[in-house]
Design an enzyme around this catalytic site. Sequence first.
Site, PDB file in Angstrom:
ATOM      1  N   TYR A   1       0.810  -1.052  -0.040  1.00 55.27           N
ATOM      2  CA  TYR A   1       0.015  -0.280   0.111  1.00 55.27           C
ATOM      3  C   TYR A   1       0.959   1.285  -0.133  1.00 55.27           C
ATOM      4  O   TYR A   1       1.869   0.938   0.934  1.00 55.27           O
ATOM      5  CB  TYR A   1      -1.159   0.004   0.608  1.00 55.27           C
ATOM      6  CG  TYR A   1      -2.520   1.571   1.274  1.00 55.27           C
ATOM      7  CD1 TYR A   1      -2.752   1.917   0.175  1.00 55.27           C
ATOM      8  CD2 TYR A   1      -1.855   2.778   1.974  1.00 55.27           C
ATOM      9  CE1 TYR A   1      -4.199   2.705   0.517  1.00 55.27           C
ATOM     10  CE2 TYR A   1      -2.841   3.097   2.187  1.00 55.27           C
ATOM     11  CZ  TYR A   1      -3.374   3.520   1.609  1.00 55.27           C
ATOM     12  OH  TYR A   1      -4.753   4.546   1.919  1.00 55.27           O
TER      13      TYR A   1
ATOM     14  N   ASP B   1       9.191   2.419   0.686  1.00 60.76           N
ATOM     15  CA  ASP B   1       8.010   3.252   1.233  1.00 60.76           C
ATOM     16  C   ASP B   1       8.408   3.472   3.280  1.00 60.76           C
ATOM     17  O   ASP B   1       8.191   1.999   3.248  1.00 60.76           O
ATOM     18  CB  ASP B   1       7.175   2.501   1.119  1.00 60.76           C
ATOM     19  CG  ASP B   1       5.758   3.342   1.163  1.00 60.76           C
ATOM     20  OD1 ASP B   1       5.681   4.117   2.776  1.00 60.76           O
ATOM     21  OD2 ASP B   1       4.517   2.928   0.897  1.00 60.76           O
TER      22      ASP B   1
ATOM     23  N   LYS C   1       4.048   8.366   9.639  1.00 63.48           N
ATOM     24  CA  LYS C   1       3.311   8.164  10.714  1.00 63.48           C
ATOM     25  C   LYS C   1       5.035   8.385  12.362  1.00 63.48           C
ATOM     26  O   LYS C   1       4.287   9.640  12.476  1.00 63.48           O
ATOM     27  CB  LYS C   1       3.101   6.493  10.508  1.00 63.48           C
ATOM     28  CG  LYS C   1       2.369   6.514   9.368  1.00 63.48           C
ATOM     29  CD  LYS C   1       1.950   4.534   9.883  1.00 63.48           C
ATOM     30  CE  LYS C   1       0.932   4.723   8.325  1.00 63.48           C
ATOM     31  NZ  LYS C   1      -0.253   5.167   8.449  1.00 63.48           N
TER      32      LYS C   1
HETATM   33  N1  PMP Z   1       2.676   4.103   2.460  1.00 64.88           N
HETATM   34  C1  PMP Z   1       2.214   3.000   4.249  1.00 64.88           C
HETATM   35  C2  PMP Z   1       3.007   1.590   3.713  1.00 64.88           C
HETATM   36  C3  PMP Z   1       0.966   3.189   4.463  1.00 64.88           C
HETATM   37  O1  PMP Z   1       0.909   2.094   5.182  1.00 64.88           O
HETATM   38  C4  PMP Z   1       0.370   3.885   4.482  1.00 64.88           C
HETATM   39  C5  PMP Z   1      -1.108   4.447   5.102  1.00 64.88           C
HETATM   40  N2  PMP Z   1      -1.471   3.632   5.658  1.00 64.88           N
HETATM   41  C6  PMP Z   1       0.394   5.197   3.533  1.00 64.88           C
HETATM   42  C7  PMP Z   1       1.629   4.864   2.183  1.00 64.88           C
HETATM   43  C8  PMP Z   1      -0.338   6.847   3.054  1.00 64.88           C
HETATM   44  O2  PMP Z   1      -0.325   7.528   4.084  1.00 64.88           O
HETATM   45  P1  PMP Z   1      -1.276   8.508   4.239  1.00 64.88           P
HETATM   46  O3  PMP Z   1      -2.301   7.616   4.472  1.00 64.88           O
HETATM   47  O4  PMP Z   1      -0.649   9.260   5.304  1.00 64.88           O
HETATM   48  O5  PMP Z   1      -1.886   8.808   2.948  1.00 64.88           O
END
Ligand code: PMP
Length: 451
Positions: free
Chosen positions: A159, A261, A289
């Site tokens: 994701y 990521d 995060k």
């Molecule tokens: N990459 C990863 C691995 C994530 O877990 C998330 C959010 N769960 C995102 C990207 C997207 O981040 P945001 O929700 O702050 O846009």
Amino acid sequence: MTEPLKHPLGLTDIHATSNSQQWFSRAKQVLAGGISSSARASTTGSLPYPLYIERGAGAHIWDVDGHEFVDYLLSYGAALLGHADSGLCTAVQRQLSRGTMFGTCNTVEVELAEQICAMVPGADLVRYANSGSEAISGAIRAARGFTGRNRILKFEGHYHGWVDILAISNRPSVTEAGPLEHPNSSPHSRGIPAGVSQDVIIAPWNHKNIIEHLLNQHGDELAAMILEPIVANNACIMPEEGLLPWLREQCDKRGILLIYDEIVTGFRLARGGAAQYFGVTPDLTIFSKAIGGGFPISAFAGRQAVMEQIGTNAVKHGGTYNGNPLCAAAALYTLRTVNEPGTLEAIHAKGRMCMDGIARAAYDAKVPCVVQGVGSMFQVIFNDDGKPLKHYRDLWLVNTQRYAKFRQSLLMQGIHANSSGSACWFVSAAHTAEDIDYTVRAIAAAMKDVH
Ligand code: PMP
């Protein structure tokens, strides 16, 4: 012996959560779907409405009906230091009283970037954004600008945010996914133009032969390969031994940028994130995060030559709130704490006690499952063979009912974990020995309810 928590939820009594129920009724009148993010669409186990949380302190949260929980959702891992950490509050209050943002350069953004560059292997230069999705957009644009290529290789089930560019094959169904050897690029949502999917090549994680075949086919069109080093959004699937160095080599051979990521793993796995933990340095890394300790800030960082695309304005990147001193102050305090010897080690140790507790309880209750991840982030998967998952499609074979029962039983005992078995549990610096002890006992009881 630890005292049980004061307010076990007791979901047998629906009225016990009537305030949450009322808030959800109000919310549905004014918020689309009653919620603020699609990820919150899931209900609370058997309840047809979410719990409304009004307060947090340390590793504990309280809902609007006064129930207390030990929290392992931790705002999807963001609350690395726990909720309302006193040092973090002081750092933020200090900045709050001096002004939250000026739309100008500020000293805190510089100190924070120095801290990131000192901690993260391969981080020569940094840019900020406000959410993970936004920072991903910046990194992908930099990669495209640097290489002059358009296509991106992404792994099925990983994701990378909700915005168009990579919201492809996040969680495809059996019919959407296509053949394993050549997975479809399946948009995650209506409203994503076809051209976006065409620019994203999908590969299966941990399948070197298939990845190599796809790279042979598309290598010279690819600007970047992006991945979650530990797949937080697929129940913490780990990279198989040797996968990351091999991917690094494959990218180097073909002039493809490697992007981690680290929105979940960054400043959680190790001080220097996955690059340090696995010993393989990417070209670009994306953080969010944990970096902000619960404040909305993200960053992307990487190799000088690539980031200079942005530095020289050849690749444009902007944002009103980027690097604002309030969120930068929160992040600076968080990273200094992470950088202190022992902070992450203690979090991992507490998490490993939970992981061991789950494995032991499952063995005693004769429930087949596997616990995967690392101490500070992990998940239990109720599969029949108890083997670690290799890639996203293994999740199709998992007994989701068992996770739902396990999580529900825990919730009733005052343990708050992600309602999705495909996501993961997070541990913070604020979890105490008593919290962990209580959690392990609750896990043992919950496992008996799973059959
Ligand atoms: N990459 C990863 C691995 C994530 O877990 C998330 C959010 N769960 C995102 C990207 C997207 O981040 P945001 O929700 O702050 O846009």
